[in-house]
Design an enzyme around this catalytic site. Structure first.
Site, short mmCIF file in Angstrom:
data_model
loop_
_atom_site.label_atom_id
_atom_site.label_comp_id
_atom_site.label_asym_id
_atom_site.label_seq_id
_atom_site.Cartn_x
_atom_site.Cartn_y
_atom_site.Cartn_z
N THR A 198 -3.14 -4.40 -0.71
CA THR A 198 -3.63 -3.34 -1.68
C THR A 198 -3.72 -4.08 -2.98
O THR A 198 -3.96 -5.22 -3.05
CB THR A 198 -2.50 -2.28 -1.65
N ASN A 199 -4.11 -3.33 -4.16
CA ASN A 199 -4.03 -3.62 -5.55
C ASN A 199 -3.43 -2.82 -6.44
O ASN A 199 -2.76 -1.83 -6.11
CB ASN A 199 -5.86 -3.92 -5.61
N HIS A 200 -3.86 -3.29 -7.65
CA HIS A 200 -2.93 -2.34 -8.79
C HIS A 200 -3.46 -1.24 -9.19
O HIS A 200 -3.05 -0.46 -10.21
CB HIS A 200 -2.63 -3.17 -10.16
N SER A 201 -4.64 -0.67 -8.49
CA SER A 201 -5.13 0.68 -9.11
C SER A 201 -4.25 1.87 -8.88
O SER A 201 -3.45 2.18 -7.96
CB SER A 201 -6.29 0.91 -8.25
N ALA A 221 -10.98 1.46 -6.25
CA ALA A 221 -10.64 0.06 -6.12
C ALA A 221 -10.61 -0.16 -4.52
O ALA A 221 -9.39 -0.58 -4.05
CB ALA A 221 -9.60 -0.42 -6.89
#
Length: 224
Positions: free
Chosen positions: A21-24, A88
């Site tokens: 995943t990512n930091h969004s 994102a």
């Protein structure tokens, strides 16, 4: 107008208990949904996993991974007058996902990844979307140049670009500072709460819509 807005991250499964995943945080997208409703528009919010409360008076469609978001946007895009794709979305996902947890064995583990479907890039040619198209560019350097390239490749009306290398704006922050990149110009929106930035983006999207033929639908697409 009918707005389709995407928000949040996606999660791409590695095994039943792990994911990429990512930091969004989803804050910008949720603020956009709230701003559009505030201005009297109807909104379908398609969101990846977040810890945020669902905004009032929006139609809400939760998704988990990039493919689910792709399918949801493809199904709903024909009914929207404007689409703001702020999610994102993961660019890559594991090629294969076992149905059991991967056990820790060696000192290293190699994951083979494949590209996910390009949602923003599919809007015009594949989905046949003719409304106002706004994309986001989260960059760490050469922000305006990358955003303008994205604008042209994806045939957007506007790209909202911000520098996510800064800790005071962007991911997980309540404030943002962005460039609005158009085909013929660039506009700077100074640092402000995301709710305020969102109102300005919705206003700009509505201005762009005034220059295009309306695409109102007689059916209610977000309940179809």
């Amino acid at each position: 107008m009918r707005f389709l807005i995407t928000a949040g991250p996606t999660r791409e499964a590695i095994d039943p208990v792990r994911y990429l995943t990512n930091h969004s945080s989803g804050k910008m997208g949720y603020c956009l949904a709230e701003a559009a409703v505030h201005e009297g528009h109807s909104v379908l919010l398609i969101s990846g996993p977040t810890s945020l409360d669902i905004p009032h008076s929006v139609d809400f469609l939760p998704v988990e991974c990039a493919q689910e978001m792709y399918d949801a946007v493809k199904n709903q895009a024909p009914y929207a007058d404007a689409a703001i794709l702020s999610a994102a979305v993961a660019d890559y996902r594991p090629v294969s996902v076992p149905d059991r947890k991967i056990k820790k064995t060696g000192e290293r583990m190699i994951l083979e990844l494949e590209r996910t479907a390009d949602i923003l890039g599919s809007m015009r040619a594949e989905f046949g979307f003719s409304g106002i198209l706004v994309g986001f560019a989260a960059e760490t350097h050469d922000v305006e140049n990358y955003a303008r390239g994205k604008l042209e490749r994806k045939r957007c009306d506007m790209i909202v670009a911000n520098d996510v290398s800064r800790s005071d704006i962007g991911f997980n922050s309540s404030e943002n500072e962005v460039l609005l990149v158009y085909p013929d110009r660039t506009e700077f929106l100074e640092k402000a709460p995301k709710a305020q930035i969102a109102l300005q983006i919705i206003e700009r999207a509505c201005r762009l819509a005034q220059g295009k033929a309306p695409s109102w639908r007689t059916a209610d697409p977000f309940h179809a």
